[in-house]
Design an enzyme around this catalytic site. Structure first.
Site, PDB file in Angstrom:
ATOM      1  N   LYS A 119       0.846  -1.195   0.000  1.00  0.00           N
ATOM      2  CA  LYS A 119       0.000   0.000   0.000  1.00  0.00           C
ATOM      3  C   LYS A 119       0.882   1.245   0.000  1.00  0.00           C
ATOM      4  O   LYS A 119       1.577   1.517   0.968  1.00  0.00           O
ATOM      5  CB  LYS A 119      -0.910   0.047   1.225  1.00  0.00           C
ATOM      6  CG  LYS A 119      -1.956   1.173   1.102  1.00  0.00           C
ATOM      7  CD  LYS A 119      -2.669   1.471   2.386  1.00  0.00           C
ATOM      8  CE  LYS A 119      -1.928   2.458   3.262  1.00  0.00           C
ATOM      9  NZ  LYS A 119      -1.816   3.823   2.707  1.00  0.00           N
ATOM     10  N   GLU A 128      10.443   0.666  10.174  1.00  0.00           N
ATOM     11  CA  GLU A 128      11.445   1.711   9.983  1.00  0.00           C
ATOM     12  C   GLU A 128      10.720   3.021  10.253  1.00  0.00           C
ATOM     13  O   GLU A 128       9.882   3.432   9.466  1.00  0.00           O
ATOM     14  CB  GLU A 128      12.015   1.618   8.563  1.00  0.00           C
ATOM     15  CG  GLU A 128      13.384   2.239   8.446  1.00  0.00           C
ATOM     16  CD  GLU A 128      13.294   3.697   8.130  1.00  0.00           C
ATOM     17  OE1 GLU A 128      13.235   4.489   9.095  1.00  0.00           O
ATOM     18  OE2 GLU A 128      13.266   4.065   6.957  1.00  0.00           O
ATOM     19  N   CYS A 182      13.311  10.524   7.228  1.00  0.00           N
ATOM     20  CA  CYS A 182      13.295  10.014   8.606  1.00  0.00           C
ATOM     21  C   CYS A 182      14.668  10.101   9.239  1.00  0.00           C
ATOM     22  O   CYS A 182      14.795  10.244  10.448  1.00  0.00           O
ATOM     23  CB  CYS A 182      12.784   8.581   8.632  1.00  0.00           C
ATOM     24  SG  CYS A 182      13.529   7.557   7.373  1.00  0.00           S
ATOM     25  N   GLU A 228      10.028  14.796  15.960  1.00  0.00           N
ATOM     26  CA  GLU A 228      10.365  14.762  14.544  1.00  0.00           C
ATOM     27  C   GLU A 228       9.477  15.770  13.814  1.00  0.00           C
ATOM     28  O   GLU A 228       8.253  15.677  13.859  1.00  0.00           O
ATOM     29  CB  GLU A 228      10.126  13.359  13.989  1.00  0.00           C
ATOM     30  CG  GLU A 228      10.557  13.223  12.549  1.00  0.00           C
ATOM     31  CD  GLU A 228      10.448  11.792  12.048  1.00  0.00           C
ATOM     32  OE1 GLU A 228       9.426  11.141  12.318  1.00  0.00           O
ATOM     33  OE2 GLU A 228      11.382  11.331  11.366  1.00  0.00           O
TER      34      GLU A 228
END
Lengths: 480, 282
Positions: free
Chosen positions: A182, A256, A290, A387
């Site tokens: 997906k 991850e 990331c 983040e």
């Protein structure tokens, strides 16, 4: 005299976008059974590009069934044959590389320079690397007869749509699994184009299934009882949900997730080189990375000098049309992401950090955020802990290597880190003490299919790339 | 002369010291035949949290020790256990093993320490790599310990499972907290006594005796625990509860399984791969 850049837009003629897309299940594009439609846009212009299917539970079920039934044959094919299919895919991706790069830029907002020169070459390289593994699995260090897991549910983010697709699909197929993938809600188009590549490669139907949708589609896929493996790249928040939702099942998981990497500059660093690295570390792909170097830790004695160099360099960044070959900073991927960046940067100001943003014209339409640097940041500030996933750098200082290491590790994340110094022994000692899965020394944001990638702590578990990346898709005989 | 036996006090092993449970609780351990054996310390939430603190403070030194040193320390545990072999055998028999099974289990447990000891300086060679990236870089990957591993070992075989799960975690530099089942508490304590006299730094192995259903949730939800070995959890609802709690800080999880990973695959559960890049050039 000052040279002005003339516009240098990449042509979009190479790309053909259909007005609507179905789901790629069992080798064919099919209409949804119980889903709905949504619009995908170009984040640089807000122009609607196509109608995309939001797959429902029945669609997910059909895709899993197709993958399950294809698994019987695919897993028993000789590894050399699976490898040949992957080599075919790698070649077709190279042949159609420009088309993919342009489409990626249109749907994602990243500069064409990056999609063309970074993303797509790495995508093909990843398929080439794992193609060669398919008939060498017994050499992967997992025991004499490693076995595939079955059907892999793979969910990928919007920041590197094709690169993440390749990181997921290539090792899974090489190891003999079949997949239901997906793509992210906002960036489905290149994955749908990849379906066409599978057709051109004559990949057996059902080996790769691509279903589009949002979070609910992903949840239905992860929770489907007939999958054996979940591979997810995305936020730590969703990673937690996935880890929790597979509790009590036999599903294997690799995750991850997020990061808050420290990029550490020592006083003996080659400063111009370090400035390039810091800029690349946080402004590459609009900071939608990331492993972005979102915390600059600069040694106190060179702080002022270094920041002057940094501001000077950032002022030369060109923000604008992602299709322009001279663009450095493209569009923020979505309105939602822009709002998140704005919220966090406001918190930075409210909590007392000093904000500096590049003075530049932002296009009227689309989602944009000027490269921003915060100074006077403390470790307690949200902009030093959370983040941001945008072009926002938080600057902190340190005096001793020990302090730098302590600050760098003072985060629940552990994905990546950077070290800038000319002293070799210091590089090795600092790298040794950083709790992070990837450490770039005197470089940053480099990727390669042979180089394992993945995090410590709350940045997830498992690795992608290289020999260890195969472990995510194989089980071994339990022999001592 | 009196031949009255001196009985042992059965305490917890935290931070290299033998301590009573902070809660002051004990449980009665009976032999397989139903005779009284001991009042054993019943670990509490506070004991579990103390164990995490001691495991964390031990981590830097143990993970930073040379592989050669860790290998020698693990081998030393085998030496000490060998000297106490009869004691372990008696304890297993007391808890219901046949003499033959007990002897075999103790011998296997000792051998397991020797086997793991030899892995300490081979892990990086076997798991690590120099990666031929497409560019002018030196790039290498090395395995590193995950951090603190909480362990709930299987109850049968008790000693072997304790040793196997602990050695697999600490050989690479992790520190550990073990919840030994009540029925395993005799051998658990004897193992702790071996560890205490075998150069394993304090805090690298912490052993709590008690009820996993009571203590494991505190370890599974503890943010400073990096991984959890659930191989000894047999109740499905407890397993789900623990795995969900572990998801909160993305702990690495080993689920119970008839075929648990063995050998290198067991060690690798508690390892991270670190990859370092550096440019080449004049």
């Amino acid at each position: 005299m000052v040279f002005q850049y003339a516009p240098a837009p990449e042509s979009t003629k190479i790309v053909k976008i259909d007005s609507s897309y179905g789901l790629f299940i069992n080798g064919k594009f099919v209409k949804s059974k119980d889903g709905s439609q949504y619009k995908t846009i170009n984040p640089a212009t807000e122009e609607v590009l196509s109608e995309i299917t939001l797959a429902g539970k029945k669609d997910v079920d059909l895709a899993v069934k197709a993958a399950r039934s294809a698994y019987q044959k695919w897993s028993k094919l000789p590894g050399s044959v699976r490898g040949k299919y992957l080599y075919r895919i790698a070649r077709i991706l190279q042949e159609r590389s420009r088309e993919f790069a342009v489409l990626e830029t249109i749907n994602n907002g990243k500069p064409i320079r990056e999609s063309r020169d970074v993303d797509m070459p790495l995508v093909a390289a990843h398929f080439f690397h794992y193609a060669g593994w398919a008939d060498k699995l017994e050499h992967a260090g997992l025991g004499p007869k490693p076995q595939s897991l079955g059907v892999a549910a793979q969910i990928i983010p919007w920041n590197f749509p094709m690169l993440m697709l390749s990181w997921k699909i290539a090792p899974a197929l090489a190891a003999g699994n079949t997949v239901v993938l997906k793509p992210a809600e906002t960036t489905p188009l290149t994955a749908l184009l990849f379906a066409e590549v599978c057709q051109q490669a004559d990949l057996p139907p059902g080996v790769v299934n691509i279903i589009t949708g949002a979070g609910e589609t992903g949840a239905a896929l992860v929770n489907h009882p007939n999958i054996d493996k979940v591979a997810f790249t995305g936020s730590t928040e969703v990673g937690r949900l996935i880890a929790s939702s597979v509790a009590g099942t036999k599903k294997k998981v690799t995750l991850e997730l997020g990061g808050k990497a420290a990029n550490i500059v020592f006083d003996d660093a080659a400063l111009d080189q370090a400035v390039e690295g810091i800029v690349n570390g946080i402004f590459f792909n609009q900071g939608h990375v990331c492993c972005a170097g979102s915390r600059l830790l600069v040694q106190e004695s060179i702080k002022d000098e270094f920041l002057d160099l940094l501001y000077e360099r950032v002022q030369t960044l060109r923000l604008g049309d992602p299709l322009d070959k001279n663009t450095d900073v493209g569009a923020i991927n979505s309105a939602a992401q822009l709002a998140k960046i704005q919220e966090l940067t406001q918190s930075g100001e409210q909590e007392g950090a000093d904000r500096w943003s590049l003075k530049c014209d932002l296009p009227e339409k689309g989602f944009w955020f000027a490269p921003t640097v915060f100074t006077n940041v403390t470790q307690a500030h949200r902009i030093a802990r959370e983040e941001i996933f945008g072009p926002v750098l938080s600057v902190l200082t340190f005096r001793t290597p020990q302090e730098a290491i302590e600050k760098a590790n003072n985060t629940p994340f552990g994905l990546s880190a950077g070290i800038w110094t000319e002293k070799g022994s210091r590089i090795l000692e600092v790298a040794n003490n950083l709790r992070a899965g990837v450490v770039w020394a005197n470089t940053f944001n480099k990727f390669d299919p042979t180089s394992p990638f993945g995090g410590y702590k709350e940045s997830g578990y498992g690795r992608e790339g290289g020999r260890v990346g195969l472990a995510a898709y194989l089980k071994s005989e339990n022999k001592k | 002369m009196s031949d009255l036996t001196v009985m042992r006090t059965h305490k917890l092993f935290i931070g290299g010291a033998f301590v009573r449970s902070e809660s002051g609780r004990t449980f009665v351990l009976n032999s397989a035949k139903g005779t009284f054996v001991a009042n054993v310390a019943l670990a509490s939430r506070k004991d579990a949290r103390d164990a995490v603190l001691s495991a964390r403070s031990a981590f830097e030194k143990w993970s930073g020790a040379t592989a050669y040193n860790r290998g020698q320390v693990l081998y030393r545990v085998a030496e000490i256990m060998q000297g106490r072999k009869d004691q372990f055998v008696e304890e297993l028999i007391l808890m219901g093993s046949s003499k033959r099974d007990a002897t075999k289990e103790v011998e296997q447990a000792i051998d397991q320490w020797v086997w793991y000891a030899g892995w300490s300086d081979k892990l990086a060679m076997v798991n690590g790599s120099a990666n031929p990236v497409a560019g002018n870089f030196f790039n290498f990957s090395v395995p590193e310990p995950t951090g603190i591993v909480a362990i709930i070992p299987t109850v049968t075989p008790s000693l072997y499972a304790l040793v196997d799960s602990v050695a697999a975690a600490i050989v690479s530099g992790n520190s550990s907290i073990v919840i030994a089942a009540k029925k395993s508490s005799l051998v658990a304590l004897s193992l702790a006594e071996c560890l205490a006299t075998s150069d394993v730094p304090p805090g690298v192995v912490n052993i709590l005796t008690g009820d996993a259903a009571e203590i494991a949730p505190w370890l599974a939800s503890h943010s400073d625990v990096n991984a959890i070995d659930l191989s000894g959890i047999s109740k499905k609802d407890l397993l789900i509860e623990l795995e969900k709690a572990a998801a909160e800080n993305l702990k690495r999880v080993l689920r119970p399984d008839k075929n648990l990973p063995q050998g290198l695959n067991r060690i690798n559960l508690w390892l991270e791969t670190k990859t370092v890049w550096h440019p080449r050039g004049y």
